[in-house]
Design a protein around this motif. Structure first.
Motif, mmCIF file in Angstrom:
data_model
loop_
_atom_site.group_PDB
_atom_site.id
_atom_site.type_symbol
_atom_site.label_atom_id
_atom_site.label_comp_id
_atom_site.label_asym_id
_atom_site.label_seq_id
_atom_site.Cartn_x
_atom_site.Cartn_y
_atom_site.Cartn_z
ATOM 1 N N ASN A 29 0.823 -1.213 0.000
ATOM 2 C CA ASN A 29 0.000 0.000 0.000
ATOM 3 C C ASN A 29 0.855 1.261 0.000
ATOM 4 O OD1 ASN A 29 -2.374 -1.481 0.027
ATOM 5 N ND2 ASN A 29 -2.493 -1.520 2.260
ATOM 6 N N VAL A 30 1.897 1.273 0.814
ATOM 7 C CA VAL A 30 2.786 2.443 0.864
ATOM 8 C C VAL A 30 3.501 2.623 -0.480
ATOM 9 C CG1 VAL A 30 4.879 3.389 1.916
ATOM 10 C CG2 VAL A 30 3.110 2.369 3.361
ATOM 11 N N GLY A 31 3.977 1.514 -1.053
ATOM 12 C CA GLY A 31 4.649 1.595 -2.352
ATOM 13 C C GLY A 31 3.718 2.089 -3.445
ATOM 14 N N ALA A 32 2.464 1.628 -3.428
ATOM 15 C CA ALA A 32 1.487 2.066 -4.423
ATOM 16 C C ALA A 32 1.200 3.555 -4.282
ATOM 17 C CB ALA A 32 0.198 1.259 -4.281
ATOM 18 N N GLN A 33 1.120 4.039 -3.035
ATOM 19 C CA GLN A 33 0.893 5.467 -2.817
ATOM 20 C C GLN A 33 2.049 6.295 -3.386
ATOM 21 O OE1 GLN A 33 0.390 5.545 1.443
ATOM 22 N NE2 GLN A 33 -1.844 5.447 1.320
ATOM 23 N N SER A 34 3.272 5.863 -3.110
ATOM 24 C CA SER A 34 4.445 6.604 -3.591
ATOM 25 C C SER A 34 4.523 6.602 -5.115
ATOM 26 C CB SER A 34 5.726 6.012 -3.000
ATOM 27 O OG SER A 34 5.774 6.192 -1.603
ATOM 28 N N SER A 35 4.289 5.451 -5.721
ATOM 29 C CA SER A 35 4.358 5.381 -7.191
ATOM 30 C C SER A 35 3.272 6.240 -7.818
ATOM 31 C CB SER A 35 4.229 3.937 -7.666
ATOM 32 O OG SER A 35 2.948 3.406 -7.379
ATOM 33 N N THR A 36 2.089 6.273 -7.209
ATOM 34 C CA THR A 36 1.005 7.105 -7.735
ATOM 35 C C THR A 36 1.374 8.576 -7.696
ATOM 36 O OG1 THR A 36 -0.666 5.491 -7.032
ATOM 37 C CG2 THR A 36 -1.418 7.738 -7.462
ATOM 38 N N VAL A 37 1.936 9.017 -6.571
ATOM 39 C CA VAL A 37 2.336 10.414 -6.427
ATOM 40 C C VAL A 37 3.409 10.785 -7.438
ATOM 41 C CG1 VAL A 37 3.491 12.045 -4.881
ATOM 42 C CG2 VAL A 37 1.690 10.554 -4.000
ATOM 43 N N VAL A 38 4.395 9.921 -7.608
ATOM 44 C CA VAL A 38 5.513 10.215 -8.513
ATOM 45 C C VAL A 38 5.066 10.191 -9.968
ATOM 46 C CG1 VAL A 38 7.722 9.341 -9.364
ATOM 47 C CG2 VAL A 38 7.298 9.479 -6.915
ATOM 48 N N ILE A 39 4.253 9.201 -10.344
ATOM 49 C CA ILE A 39 3.762 9.130 -11.728
ATOM 50 C C ILE A 39 2.930 10.364 -12.055
ATOM 51 C CG2 ILE A 39 2.221 7.880 -13.288
ATOM 52 C CD1 ILE A 39 3.161 5.296 -11.872
ATOM 53 N N ARG A 40 2.122 10.787 -11.111
ATOM 54 C CA ARG A 40 1.342 12.015 -11.324
ATOM 55 C C ARG A 40 2.265 13.221 -11.441
ATOM 56 N NH1 ARG A 40 -2.550 14.412 -13.866
ATOM 57 N NH2 ARG A 40 -3.348 16.260 -12.801
ATOM 58 N N GLY A 41 3.304 13.271 -10.619
ATOM 59 C CA GLY A 41 4.266 14.366 -10.689
ATOM 60 C C GLY A 41 4.998 14.421 -12.012
ATOM 61 N N LEU A 42 5.319 13.247 -12.565
ATOM 62 C CA LEU A 42 5.951 13.200 -13.883
ATOM 63 C C LEU A 42 4.994 13.685 -14.958
ATOM 64 C CD1 LEU A 42 7.803 9.767 -13.634
ATOM 65 C CD2 LEU A 42 8.886 12.005 -13.898
ATOM 66 N N SER A 43 3.722 13.325 -14.821
ATOM 67 C CA SER A 43 2.729 13.727 -15.805
ATOM 68 C C SER A 43 2.533 15.238 -15.828
ATOM 69 C CB SER A 43 1.395 13.031 -15.525
ATOM 70 O OG SER A 43 0.396 13.458 -16.409
ATOM 71 N N THR A 44 2.550 15.867 -14.650
ATOM 72 C CA THR A 44 2.351 17.317 -14.562
ATOM 73 C C THR A 44 3.659 18.103 -14.626
ATOM 74 O OG1 THR A 44 2.431 17.209 -12.128
ATOM 75 C CG2 THR A 44 0.266 17.003 -13.181
ATOM 76 N N LYS A 45 4.786 17.390 -14.733
ATOM 77 C CA LYS A 45 6.113 18.015 -14.827
ATOM 78 C C LYS A 45 6.562 18.699 -13.533
ATOM 79 C CE LYS A 45 6.888 16.979 -19.153
ATOM 80 N NZ LYS A 45 7.950 16.032 -19.537
ATOM 81 N N ARG A 46 5.913 18.394 -12.409
ATOM 82 C CA ARG A 46 6.309 19.025 -11.142
ATOM 83 C C ARG A 46 7.503 18.327 -10.509
ATOM 84 N NH1 ARG A 46 0.814 21.122 -8.080
ATOM 85 N NH2 ARG A 46 0.031 22.361 -9.839
ATOM 86 N N ILE A 47 7.725 17.085 -10.870
ATOM 87 C CA ILE A 47 8.897 16.376 -10.368
ATOM 88 C C ILE A 47 10.172 17.080 -10.812
ATOM 89 C CG2 ILE A 47 10.276 14.272 -10.693
ATOM 90 C CD1 ILE A 47 8.213 13.792 -8.656
ATOM 91 N N GLN A 48 10.175 17.579 -12.052
ATOM 92 C CA GLN A 48 11.364 18.250 -12.572
ATOM 93 C C GLN A 48 11.701 19.476 -11.745
ATOM 94 O OE1 GLN A 48 9.063 16.832 -14.189
ATOM 95 N NE2 GLN A 48 9.773 15.871 -16.076
ATOM 96 N N ASN A 49 10.686 20.183 -11.254
ATOM 97 C CA ASN A 49 10.937 21.367 -10.414
ATOM 98 C C ASN A 49 11.516 20.970 -9.060
ATOM 99 O OD1 ASN A 49 9.827 22.959 -12.452
ATOM 100 N ND2 ASN A 49 7.762 22.849 -11.585
ATOM 101 N N LEU A 50 11.066 19.848 -8.535
ATOM 102 C CA LEU A 50 11.553 19.394 -7.234
ATOM 103 C C LEU A 50 12.932 18.761 -7.331
ATOM 104 C CD1 LEU A 50 10.908 18.908 -4.209
ATOM 105 C CD2 LEU A 50 9.858 16.737 -4.895
#
Length: 466
Positions: free
Chosen positions: A341-362
């Motif tokens: 469950n914790v791993g799924a939460q983290s992957s969901t957050v990161v995949i969404r961040g990649l989709s919105t390009k916010r990971i690149q800012n972080l």
């Protein structure tokens, strides 16, 4: 860009269902004039959905009762499967007229769904102008701006006056996708500026376009990925974005309605990938037969089954400690479930961040570090509730200590893997959505069981209490 008639209305499933039921009843009764009256106030998109819900035997009949101009617009809203059904049932002349009048971008999307033999026949029967435009769009790579764009736009020249430009807009408005964004090109069709219809109608009629236009133009190239096009339109709140070729010549525009279709398609693809389901070319899952559904699922399930065999192998290798303290096995589902469950939460957050390009800012490493700390913190919070319960139920300090220590380690590792694996796939130019919940959960199961039983074994050897 598809237009709607009359006042703006909010369509609903109830409205479409009501129209569909009445439409079917009237068609069966042969009340064709009543069908025309029924559909008159209905929006084209709702008509398309109502026709799509009819039995295939009467879809073509309902479509033939539409006015010519309305039929073309309705056809562009239909699902690909219904479009193909109508092509099979309509007469050759009706098909050619329909395809000829379609917007170039909608025509290309239809051709992408048709057999190559049918496409070649339809292309050969198009007028020379429409054949040239269609062949041009089909020549671009799939899922790029060139394949998505339409060539129906209004372009002006810098030497035009505002009154001349308005006359051009009036003349070409009916044949173009949008009149709200106007583009300025030189004699070689190089994009030099842009202005809005509002700018044009509010300036002095004798003003030059060169004095009104904006020279800093945001554009995309023909080979720009369609997701990047969608982000550009979203970022700048455009109704359309111009598309230029390698020589910076204006060759088309991508409108916001086409971008919405792209966003829906990409979201569907990511959702299927997140659920370890192979996506088709279109969101036709619920129209697919059972064999197709099974084929889409079984590939990933076999991969996950092979990976889960690792969990069984780990448990089998630790038979000695499980035989000595059988109760250890009772907490395996709890630990691997928490880790998954914790791993799924983290992957969901990161995949969404990649989709919105916010990971690149972080930043990649900072994102992984944040998720690792979040996993550690979550593990400690869960430890507070799990440790006393595991100790009490197990009646053993060893069981409680092994469960507690393993829980913190597993959640930290799961959060780290959930963040790192999608980022790794993205760096390798693979779809990050493939590293979603099913795969993260499977990997965490194997490693989590190993950590838990190794921790229990180490405690048993060094402290000998149970």
């Amino acid at each position: 860009m598809k237009q709607t008639k009359g006042a703006i209305a909010v369509s609903s499933s109830e409205l479409v269902e009501m129209v569909s039921q009445q439409l079917q009843t009237l068609l069966i009764a042969g009340s064709y004039d009543a069908v025309k009256i029924l559909l008159e106030p209905v929006q084209p998109v709702d008509i398309a959905e109502a026709i799509g819900s009819l039995p295939r035997t009467v879809q073509a009949l309902a479509f033939r009762l539409l006015r010519k101009d309305e039929a073309i617009e309705v056809y562009e809203y239909l699902d690909a499967s219904v479009q193909q059904t109508l092509l099979e049932r309509l007469r050759s002349g009706e098909i050619l007229e329909l395809v000829e009048e379609m917007s170039p971008d909608d025509r290309v999307r239809l051709f992408d769904e048709l057999p190559a033999k049918v496409v070649r026949r339809l292309l050969a029967e198009l007028s020379p102008a429409e054949r040239r435009i269609t062949a041009q769009l089909l020549g671009y790579e799939a899922e790029t701006a060139g394949r998505l764009m339409t060539t129906k736009f209004i372009d002006l020249k810098e030497f035009h006056s505002a009154s001349q430009a308005l006359a051009i807009v009036r003349c070409r408005a009916r044949d173009t996708e949008t009149v709200y964004s106007l583009y300025v090109t030189d004699r070689s069709r190089h994009l030099t500026g842009i202005l809005s219809l509002r700018d044009l109608v509010t300036v002095d009629p004798d003003s030059s376009i060169a004095d009104v236009m904006t020279r800093e133009v945001v554009s995309v190239s023909t080979d720009t990925d369609q997701e990047e096009v969608a982000r550009a339109i979203q970022r700048y709140d455009f109704l359309a974005v111009p598309v230029v070729d390698r020589e910076q010549r204006l060759v088309g525009i991508v409108t916001v309605d086409d971008v919405i279709d792209v966003i829906e398609k990409e979201a569907t693809r990511d959702l299927y990938a997140a659920g370890a389901v192979q996506a088709g070319d279109e969101d036709d899952y619920f129209q697919s037969n059972l064999f197709t559904i099974a084929r889409r699922r079984v590939v990933w399930l076999l991969i996950l089954l092979a990976a889960n065999a690792g969990t069984s192998a780990v448990i089998a290798s630790q038979q000695a400690v499980l035989k000595e303290i059988v109760l250890l096995s009772a907490f395996i589902p709890l630990l691997i479930g928490a880790g998954g469950n914790v791993g799924a939460q983290s992957s969901t957050v990161v995949i969404r961040g990649l989709s919105t390009k916010r990971i690149q800012n972080l930043g990649v490493w900072r994102a992984i570090w944040r998720e690792s700390l979040a996993g550690l913190f979550l593990g400690l919070l869960l430890l507070i509730g799990v440790l006393p319960w595991a100790w009490q139920i197990g009646g053993s300090l060893l069981v409680g200590a092994a469960a507690g220590i393993s829980l913190v380690a597993i959640t930290t590792l799961a959060a780290t893997a959930g963040a790192a694996l999608p980022l790794l796939f993205d760096r390798m130019s693979l779809d990050p959505a493939l590293m979603s919940a099913p795969f993260i959960t499977t990997a965490t199961d194997v490693v989590g069981v190993f950590i838990y039983l190794q921790t229990a074994s180490w405690l048993l050897v060094h402290f000998r209490f149970h």
